[in-house]
Motif scaffolding. Structure first.
Motif, PDB file in Angstrom:
ATOM      1  N   VAL A  22       0.835  -1.207   0.000  1.00 47.61           N
ATOM      2  CA  VAL A  22       0.000   0.000   0.000  1.00 47.61           C
ATOM      3  C   VAL A  22       0.867   1.252   0.000  1.00 47.61           C
ATOM      4  N   ARG A  23       0.281   2.335  -0.466  1.00 47.07           N
ATOM      5  CA  ARG A  23       0.899   3.650  -0.339  1.00 47.07           C
ATOM      6  C   ARG A  23       0.436   4.292   0.968  1.00 47.07           C
ATOM      7  N   ALA A  24       1.331   5.060   1.580  1.00 53.00           N
ATOM      8  CA  ALA A  24       0.999   5.731   2.841  1.00 53.00           C
ATOM      9  C   ALA A  24       1.578   7.138   2.850  1.00 53.00           C
ATOM     10  N   ILE A  25       0.783   8.070   3.329  1.00 51.53           N
ATOM     11  CA  ILE A  25       1.271   9.428   3.560  1.00 51.53           C
ATOM     12  C   ILE A  25       2.251   9.390   4.727  1.00 51.53           C
ATOM     13  N   GLU A  26       3.410   9.971   4.530  1.00 55.07           N
ATOM     14  CA  GLU A  26       4.427  10.005   5.582  1.00 55.07           C
ATOM     15  C   GLU A  26       4.327  11.326   6.340  1.00 55.07           C
ATOM     16  N   ILE A  62     -14.049  11.632   4.953  1.00 56.00           N
ATOM     17  CA  ILE A  62     -15.467  11.362   4.697  1.00 56.00           C
ATOM     18  C   ILE A  62     -16.172  12.662   4.338  1.00 56.00           C
ATOM     19  N   GLU A  63     -16.721  12.736   3.141  1.00 55.13           N
ATOM     20  CA  GLU A  63     -17.430  13.938   2.708  1.00 55.13           C
ATOM     21  C   GLU A  63     -18.629  14.175   3.622  1.00 55.13           C
ATOM     22  N   ARG A  64     -18.790  15.413   4.101  1.00 57.06           N
ATOM     23  CA  ARG A  64     -19.834  15.668   5.108  1.00 57.06           C
ATOM     24  C   ARG A  64     -20.715  16.876   4.782  1.00 57.06           C
ATOM     25  N   HIS A  65     -20.629  17.363   3.536  1.00 51.35           N
ATOM     26  CA  HIS A  65     -21.419  18.536   3.157  1.00 51.35           C
ATOM     27  C   HIS A  65     -22.686  18.181   2.389  1.00 51.35           C
ATOM     28  N   GLY A  66     -23.001  16.896   2.306  1.00 48.82           N
ATOM     29  CA  GLY A  66     -24.233  16.476   1.654  1.00 48.82           C
ATOM     30  C   GLY A  66     -24.187  16.547   0.145  1.00 48.82           C
ATOM     31  N   ARG A  67     -23.000  16.437  -0.439  1.00 50.44           N
ATOM     32  CA  ARG A  67     -22.875  16.578  -1.887  1.00 50.44           C
ATOM     33  C   ARG A  67     -22.624  15.243  -2.588  1.00 50.44           C
ATOM     34  N   THR A  68     -21.542  14.573  -2.235  1.00 53.90           N
ATOM     35  CA  THR A  68     -21.189  13.339  -2.949  1.00 53.90           C
ATOM     36  C   THR A  68     -21.265  12.099  -2.070  1.00 53.90           C
ATOM     37  N   GLY A  69     -21.051  12.247  -0.779  1.00 54.89           N
ATOM     38  CA  GLY A  69     -21.029  11.100   0.124  1.00 54.89           C
ATOM     39  C   GLY A  69     -19.795  10.228  -0.019  1.00 54.89           C
ATOM     40  N   LYS A  70     -18.797  10.699  -0.759  1.00 50.90           N
ATOM     41  CA  LYS A  70     -17.611   9.890  -1.019  1.00 50.90           C
ATOM     42  C   LYS A  70     -16.730   9.735   0.221  1.00 50.90           C
ATOM     43  N   ILE A  71     -15.950   8.659   0.218  1.00 52.14           N
ATOM     44  CA  ILE A  71     -14.979   8.413   1.275  1.00 52.14           C
ATOM     45  C   ILE A  71     -13.641   8.085   0.620  1.00 52.14           C
ATOM     46  N   GLY A  72     -12.633   8.906   0.876  1.00 53.59           N
ATOM     47  CA  GLY A  72     -11.285   8.660   0.391  1.00 53.59           C
ATOM     48  C   GLY A  72     -10.508   7.846   1.411  1.00 53.59           C
ATOM     49  N   LYS A  73      -9.735   6.869   0.932  1.00 52.36           N
ATOM     50  CA  LYS A  73      -9.037   5.954   1.837  1.00 52.36           C
ATOM     51  C   LYS A  73      -7.574   5.810   1.454  1.00 52.36           C
ATOM     52  N   THR A  74      -6.715   5.905   2.446  1.00 54.65           N
ATOM     53  CA  THR A  74      -5.307   5.603   2.247  1.00 54.65           C
ATOM     54  C   THR A  74      -4.726   5.168   3.587  1.00 54.65           C
ATOM     55  N   PHE A  75      -3.401   5.266   3.718  1.00 56.82           N
ATOM     56  CA  PHE A  75      -2.743   4.942   4.985  1.00 56.82           C
ATOM     57  C   PHE A  75      -1.808   6.076   5.384  1.00 56.82           C
ATOM     58  N   LEU A  76      -1.451   6.084   6.643  1.00 59.95           N
ATOM     59  CA  LEU A  76      -0.613   7.125   7.233  1.00 59.95           C
ATOM     60  C   LEU A  76       0.517   6.467   8.007  1.00 59.95           C
ATOM     61  N   GLN A  77       1.719   6.997   7.845  1.00 61.93           N
ATOM     62  CA  GLN A  77       2.863   6.484   8.595  1.00 61.93           C
ATOM     63  C   GLN A  77       3.517   7.635   9.361  1.00 61.93           C
TER      64      GLN A  77
END
Length: 207
Positions: A22-26, A62-77
């Motif tokens: 996986v890719r992770a934000i450092e 997690i989109e919370r403005h009632g527009r798309t409902g999308k959820i972006g997922k990645t990892f963090l290190q």
């Protein structure tokens, strides 16, 4: 908060096999800049597992403005969190809900507590609240506390993050809020997914 409560199935990162790269934000301490790394993680029952040994945790927006409902997922290190989860609706620049944690269950609870508070910061461990701060004005501000009370409250939450959740990163809420800021490199996350800021591209979390 124009968002219904989330479920675990919505937040998990899925993959096939027993191991996955996986890719992770450092994370970079005291910077809104980040790096980018790749790690191999275990997969159990089709779910990519956090790895405390490598300090690699799920990081979601997690989109919370009632527009798309999308959820972006990645990892963090590099967040150095030992237990529980932290979620907040302060997440520059679009201020969706950003969450990271050592397990998906606490992450779900943290996100849903932010939604229930109509915005703010929530810390969860073993399904129970460690501390929270309602921010009901746009999910960013409050008129329920004085400036001094607000400062003291943030100090208290930072102490609890360190003492109860074992977070080794200073000013954790400030760092968390900037990992969705796609105006500064290298990698960031939005509700659309992992972003390579230099290339202006969405890149897959699973390599």
């Amino acid at each position: 908060m124009k968002r219904k409560p989330v479920t675990k199935d919505e937040l998990i990162v899925k993959a096939s096999g027993s191991r996955v790269k996986v890719r992770a934000i450092e994370a970079i301490p005291f910077q809104n800049l980040t790096g980018g790394k790749e790690f191999t993680l275990h997969v159990k029952d089709g779910i990519v597992q956090p790895c405390l040994k490598q300090d690699v945790l799920p990081l979601l927006v997690i989109e919370r403005h009632g527009r798309t409902g999308k959820i972006g997922k990645t990892f963090l290190q590099g967040f150095d969190l030992k237990s529980g989860a932290i979620a907040e609706s302060v997440a520059h620049d679009t201020h969706n809900i950003i969450v990271t944690g050592t397990n998906y269950g606490d992450m779900v609870t943290a996100v849903n507590r932010v939604i229930a508070m109509d915005g703010g910061i929530a810390m969860i461990k073993d399904g129970k609240a460690v501390g929270d701060l309602p921010l009901r004005i746009g999910g960013l501000m409050t008129d329920e506390l004085t400036g001094k009370e607000m400062s003291d409250k943030v100090d208290e939450l930072s102490r609890l993050a360190k003492e109860v959740l074992g977070c080794g990163m200073e000013v954790p809420f400030m760092h968390l809020s900037f990992w969705s800021l796609v105006t500064s490199p290298k990698w960031k996350i939005t509700d659309k997914g992992l972003i390579d800021v230099d290339k202006f591209e969405i890149i897959p979390t699973i390599v």
